[in-house]
Every structure is written in structure tokens, then in C-alpha cells.
Design an enzyme around this catalytic site. Sequence first.
Site, PDB file in Angstrom:
ATOM      1  N   LYS A  13       0.844  -1.209   0.000  1.00 18.30           N
ATOM      2  CA  LYS A  13       0.000   0.000   0.000  1.00 18.30           C
ATOM      3  C   LYS A  13       0.876   1.255   0.000  1.00 18.30           C
ATOM      4  O   LYS A  13       0.687   2.160  -0.807  1.00 18.30           O
ATOM      5  CB  LYS A  13      -0.919   0.033   1.237  1.00 18.30           C
ATOM      6  CG  LYS A  13      -1.809  -1.187   1.380  1.00 18.30           C
ATOM      7  CD  LYS A  13      -2.690  -1.098   2.620  1.00 18.30           C
ATOM      8  CE  LYS A  13      -1.931  -1.146   3.944  1.00 18.30           C
ATOM      9  NZ  LYS A  13      -1.262  -2.422   4.268  1.00 18.30           N
ATOM     10  N   ARG A  88      -9.623   0.764   9.080  1.00 18.60           N
ATOM     11  CA  ARG A  88      -9.118  -0.573   9.347  1.00 18.60           C
ATOM     12  C   ARG A  88     -10.175  -1.467   9.970  1.00 18.60           C
ATOM     13  O   ARG A  88      -9.897  -2.610  10.311  1.00 18.60           O
ATOM     14  CB  ARG A  88      -7.939  -0.473  10.288  1.00 18.60           C
ATOM     15  CG  ARG A  88      -6.620  -0.718   9.571  1.00 18.60           C
ATOM     16  CD  ARG A  88      -5.613  -0.867  10.636  1.00 18.60           C
ATOM     17  NE  ARG A  88      -4.391  -1.484  10.270  1.00 18.60           N
ATOM     18  CZ  ARG A  88      -3.370  -0.880   9.688  1.00 18.60           C
ATOM     19  NH1 ARG A  88      -3.465   0.346   9.286  1.00 18.60           N
ATOM     20  NH2 ARG A  88      -2.252  -1.525   9.488  1.00 18.60           N
ATOM     21  N   ARG A 127      12.028  -5.629   5.100  1.00 21.30           N
ATOM     22  CA  ARG A 127      11.750  -4.220   4.800  1.00 21.30           C
ATOM     23  C   ARG A 127      12.593  -3.281   5.660  1.00 21.30           C
ATOM     24  O   ARG A 127      12.798  -3.515   6.842  1.00 21.30           O
ATOM     25  CB  ARG A 127      10.275  -3.906   5.052  1.00 21.30           C
ATOM     26  CG  ARG A 127       9.995  -2.399   4.971  1.00 21.30           C
ATOM     27  CD  ARG A 127       8.548  -2.068   4.962  1.00 21.30           C
ATOM     28  NE  ARG A 127       7.862  -2.481   6.177  1.00 21.30           N
ATOM     29  CZ  ARG A 127       6.572  -2.280   6.376  1.00 21.30           C
ATOM     30  NH1 ARG A 127       5.847  -1.722   5.429  1.00 21.30           N
ATOM     31  NH2 ARG A 127       6.008  -2.673   7.484  1.00 21.30           N
ATOM     32  N   ARG A 154      11.499  -1.581  11.325  1.00 27.29           N
ATOM     33  CA  ARG A 154      10.418  -1.275  12.269  1.00 27.29           C
ATOM     34  C   ARG A 154      10.311  -2.361  13.340  1.00 27.29           C
ATOM     35  O   ARG A 154      10.480  -3.535  13.043  1.00 27.29           O
ATOM     36  CB  ARG A 154       9.083  -1.189  11.505  1.00 27.29           C
ATOM     37  CG  ARG A 154       8.752   0.202  11.047  1.00 27.29           C
ATOM     38  CD  ARG A 154       7.598   0.251  10.066  1.00 27.29           C
ATOM     39  NE  ARG A 154       6.389  -0.463  10.460  1.00 27.29           N
ATOM     40  CZ  ARG A 154       5.265  -0.463   9.742  1.00 27.29           C
ATOM     41  NH1 ARG A 154       5.202   0.217   8.607  1.00 27.29           N
ATOM     42  NH2 ARG A 154       4.208  -1.123  10.139  1.00 27.29           N
ATOM     43  N   ARG A 165      -0.036  -9.269  13.194  1.00 19.26           N
ATOM     44  CA  ARG A 165      -0.635  -8.225  12.351  1.00 19.26           C
ATOM     45  C   ARG A 165      -1.487  -8.858  11.253  1.00 19.26           C
ATOM     46  O   ARG A 165      -2.552  -8.333  10.897  1.00 19.26           O
ATOM     47  CB  ARG A 165       0.465  -7.359  11.729  1.00 19.26           C
ATOM     48  CG  ARG A 165       1.097  -6.422  12.756  1.00 19.26           C
ATOM     49  CD  ARG A 165       2.430  -5.893  12.292  1.00 19.26           C
ATOM     50  NE  ARG A 165       2.348  -5.063  11.102  1.00 19.26           N
ATOM     51  CZ  ARG A 165       3.378  -4.837  10.287  1.00 19.26           C
ATOM     52  NH1 ARG A 165       4.551  -5.394  10.506  1.00 19.26           N
ATOM     53  NH2 ARG A 165       3.232  -4.056   9.247  1.00 19.26           N
TER      54      ARG A 165
HETATM   55  P1  AP5 Z   1       4.925  -1.520   1.858  1.00 17.26           P
HETATM   56  O1  AP5 Z   1       4.532  -0.714   0.675  1.00 17.26           O
HETATM   57  O2  AP5 Z   1       5.717  -0.848   2.926  1.00 17.26           O
HETATM   58  O3  AP5 Z   1       3.649  -2.262   2.482  1.00 17.26           O
HETATM   59  P2  AP5 Z   1       2.361  -1.703   3.202  1.00 17.26           P
HETATM   60  O4  AP5 Z   1       1.189  -2.407   2.603  1.00 17.26           O
HETATM   61  O5  AP5 Z   1       2.326  -0.215   3.203  1.00 17.26           O
HETATM   62  O6  AP5 Z   1       2.617  -2.290   4.667  1.00 17.26           O
HETATM   63  P3  AP5 Z   1       2.624  -1.675   6.122  1.00 17.26           P
HETATM   64  O7  AP5 Z   1       3.384  -2.654   6.979  1.00 17.26           O
HETATM   65  O8  AP5 Z   1       3.110  -0.274   6.172  1.00 17.26           O
HETATM   66  O9  AP5 Z   1       1.150  -1.736   6.461  1.00 17.26           O
HETATM   67  P4  AP5 Z   1       0.509  -2.008   7.777  1.00 17.26           P
HETATM   68  O10 AP5 Z   1      -0.893  -1.882   7.337  1.00 17.26           O
HETATM   69  O11 AP5 Z   1       0.820  -3.209   8.545  1.00 17.26           O
HETATM   70  O12 AP5 Z   1       1.195  -0.916   8.740  1.00 17.26           O
HETATM   71  P5  AP5 Z   1       0.788   0.539   9.150  1.00 17.26           P
HETATM   72  O13 AP5 Z   1       2.012   1.358   9.164  1.00 17.26           O
HETATM   73  O14 AP5 Z   1      -0.415   1.003   8.409  1.00 17.26           O
HETATM   74  O15 AP5 Z   1       5.731  -2.798   1.320  1.00 17.26           O
HETATM   75  C1  AP5 Z   1       6.299  -3.752   2.179  1.00 17.26           C
HETATM   76  C2  AP5 Z   1       7.703  -4.171   1.673  1.00 17.26           C
HETATM   77  O16 AP5 Z   1       7.548  -4.847   0.429  1.00 17.26           O
HETATM   78  C3  AP5 Z   1       8.643  -2.975   1.389  1.00 17.26           C
HETATM   79  O17 AP5 Z   1       9.960  -3.337   1.722  1.00 17.26           O
HETATM   80  C4  AP5 Z   1       8.501  -2.751  -0.115  1.00 17.26           C
HETATM   81  O18 AP5 Z   1       9.675  -2.189  -0.669  1.00 17.26           O
HETATM   82  C5  AP5 Z   1       8.234  -4.167  -0.628  1.00 17.26           C
HETATM   83  N1  AP5 Z   1       7.319  -4.203  -1.791  1.00 17.26           N
HETATM   84  C6  AP5 Z   1       6.204  -3.434  -1.990  1.00 17.26           C
HETATM   85  N2  AP5 Z   1       5.595  -3.766  -3.162  1.00 17.26           N
HETATM   86  C7  AP5 Z   1       6.350  -4.771  -3.709  1.00 17.26           C
HETATM   87  C8  AP5 Z   1       6.248  -5.553  -4.922  1.00 17.26           C
HETATM   88  N3  AP5 Z   1       5.242  -5.345  -5.811  1.00 17.26           N
HETATM   89  N4  AP5 Z   1       7.177  -6.506  -5.163  1.00 17.26           N
HETATM   90  C9  AP5 Z   1       8.202  -6.709  -4.259  1.00 17.26           C
HETATM   91  N5  AP5 Z   1       8.376  -6.009  -3.105  1.00 17.26           N
HETATM   92  C10 AP5 Z   1       7.446  -5.059  -2.829  1.00 17.26           C
HETATM   93  O19 AP5 Z   1       0.299   0.276  10.670  1.00 17.26           O
HETATM   94  C11 AP5 Z   1       1.185  -0.077  11.705  1.00 17.26           C
HETATM   95  C12 AP5 Z   1       0.422  -0.225  13.012  1.00 17.26           C
HETATM   96  O20 AP5 Z   1      -0.204   1.039  13.349  1.00 17.26           O
HETATM   97  C13 AP5 Z   1      -0.747  -1.218  12.978  1.00 17.26           C
HETATM   98  O21 AP5 Z   1      -0.315  -2.533  13.250  1.00 17.26           O
HETATM   99  C14 AP5 Z   1      -1.662  -0.650  14.087  1.00 17.26           C
HETATM  100  O22 AP5 Z   1      -1.184  -1.004  15.368  1.00 17.26           O
HETATM  101  C15 AP5 Z   1      -1.492   0.845  13.913  1.00 17.26           C
HETATM  102  N6  AP5 Z   1      -2.520   1.445  13.021  1.00 17.26           N
HETATM  103  C16 AP5 Z   1      -2.302   2.040  11.801  1.00 17.26           C
HETATM  104  N7  AP5 Z   1      -3.455   2.472  11.272  1.00 17.26           N
HETATM  105  C17 AP5 Z   1      -4.434   2.169  12.166  1.00 17.26           C
HETATM  106  C18 AP5 Z   1      -5.852   2.348  12.196  1.00 17.26           C
HETATM  107  N8  AP5 Z   1      -6.500   2.924  11.152  1.00 17.26           N
HETATM  108  N9  AP5 Z   1      -6.533   1.902  13.263  1.00 17.26           N
HETATM  109  C19 AP5 Z   1      -5.903   1.314  14.309  1.00 17.26           C
HETATM  110  N10 AP5 Z   1      -4.574   1.104  14.346  1.00 17.26           N
HETATM  111  C20 AP5 Z   1      -3.847   1.523  13.295  1.00 17.26           C
END
Ligand code: AP5
Length: 208
Positions: A13, A88, A127, A154, A165
Site C-alpha cells: 500500500k 481498518r 523491509r 520497524r 498483524r
Molecule cells: P509496503 O509498501 O511498505 O507495504 P504496506 O502495505 O504499506 O505495509 P505496512 O506494513 O506499512 O502496512 P501495515 O498496514 O501493517 O502498517 P501501518 O504502518 O499502516 O511494502 C512492504 C515491503 O515490500 C517494502 O519493503 C517494499 O519495498 C516491498 N514491496 C512493496 N511492493 C512490492 C512488490 N510489488 N514486489 C516486491 N516487493 C514489494 O500500521 C502499523 C500499526 O499502526 C498497525 O499494526 C496498528 O497497530 C497501527 N494502526 C495504523 N493504522 C491504524 C488504524 N487505522 N486503526 C488502528 N490502528 C492503526
Amino acid sequence: MNIVLLGAPGAGKGTQAQKLVEEYGLPHISTGDLLRAAVKAQSELGVKAKSYMDAGQLVPDALVVDLVKERLSQDDAKDGFILDGFPRNTAQAEVLDAELSKEGLKLDAALLVSVKPEVIVKRLSSRRTCKSCGYTAPAGVDTCPRCGGEMYQRDDDKPETIQRRLDTYERETAPLVGYYREHGILKEVDGDRPVDDVYADVKVLLGL
Ligand code: AP5
Ligand code: ZN
């Protein structure tokens, strides 16, 4: 254009959002980035959020919803945005719809980036994330290509937390796929392909 990005942790994402931001200049509103900034600043919100994030659980709605409302009220979000990591769960989706409709706005698309769990575990374990701007890249990139900041792993990208997660995603967030399908705005892209191939399809799906 008002877009929500859906998908499991590590589906890509943030990576796709980065590309949309670079090409179209839409503000990228990532609740994960906003929460990590609050943790780093040791604000009241950050202190409360940290234990949930470290455990791979959702931060309580009451904390996240105010954060998003505040960000969406800023001027740059009036002409379109990319929401990444919010909503979410169904309660958050309903709050978002209500907030937007108060402003006479609505979502144009909910884009689901689909990737199998086994690919996700591999991606997240390797990552690296920029300490300064949140840019993400696979391991091996030590300096942020965007701002020159230091790349780090992270805390929640450790194997045991990744599994938690993924479980949280299946239980709480996956039902949103049905929610947005019913609203007629769900688009789905196969995220298990090279980044640029995924992005080419994303643009077609969003009509860009
Ligand atoms: P990346 O693009 O970083 O993946 P992502 O989908 O953005 O993953 P996140 O881990 O950031 O999402 P998340 O939803 O768990 O975490 P968030 O920060 O929102 O890609 C991942 C890796 O793959 C990278 O190294 C990239 O280079 C590689 N890659 C990407 N595309 C690729 C491809 N096509 N081919 C090969 N490699 C590829 O949330 C963290 C925490 O915050 C949550 O656990 C929760 O505790 C809290 N939180 C956040 N939002 C909320 C909410 N709305 N409500 C409650 N708690 C929340
Ligand atoms: Zn950076």
C-alpha cells in the site's frame, strides 16, 4: 480524487501510495506514519499507541479517528487524498463516510492490493523504513533515496509480530472488502508482481 488503500500489512500500500504521490501530488495520509511520528515525539497519543502497535493490534478507534479527522481538515486534503491504513475496521469506515459527507465529499475508490500471506512475511522481514520520512524499501538500502535519512527495521517487522498483524488484518480489516464492494467502489489489483507492473494496473483501475 479521494482514494482508500486496502490490503494486508506488507501488501505494498505504502509503495503504491509513494508512486501516486510522486506522479499526481496527492497528499498521502498514512495512519501508520502518523502514529509512528507520535510515538517518536513521545506525545500522549504516542505513549498510548505504542503498546498496541508493538503487539500487532489495532490502536483504539477513539485515538486514531481524531488523528485522521484533524489531518483531513487540513487544506491540502480538500482536493483529494490517498488514505493508507485507514479505515481498518467497519466502525472507522462509517466514521470516514460520515466525515466526508459533512464536507459534501465521498470516496472515489477503495483499492485492494492483494498478496498471499507467505509473500508478505518475506517482504516485511526484509523491509527497511526511513527514520525521517517513512519511505520504505527492501533490505540493502541503507540511505533513504528520497531524503537521505537513515533506514531502520520497524519494531513490528519482527516475525512474531508480523503473524499477529496478519491475524488482526483477517479478523478486523478484511471485512471492509465486502463493505466497499457493496458501496460499488472496490477495485482489486494483484500485488504479487513487480512494483511498476502493479502501479500500471493501479492507474488503469483508478482511471488516471
Ligand atoms: P509496503 O509498501 O511498505 O507495504 P504496506 O502495505 O504499506 O505495509 P505496512 O506494513 O506499512 O502496512 P501495515 O498496514 O501493517 O502498517 P501501518 O504502518 O499502516 O511494502 C512492504 C515491503 O515490500 C517494502 O519493503 C517494499 O519495498 C516491498 N514491496 C512493496 N511492493 C512490492 C512488490 N510489488 N514486489 C516486491 N516487493 C514489494 O500500521 C502499523 C500499526 O499502526 C498497525 O499494526 C496498528 O497497530 C497501527 N494502526 C495504523 N493504522 C491504524 C488504524 N487505522 N486503526 C488502528 N490502528 C492503526
Ligand atoms: Zn526519507
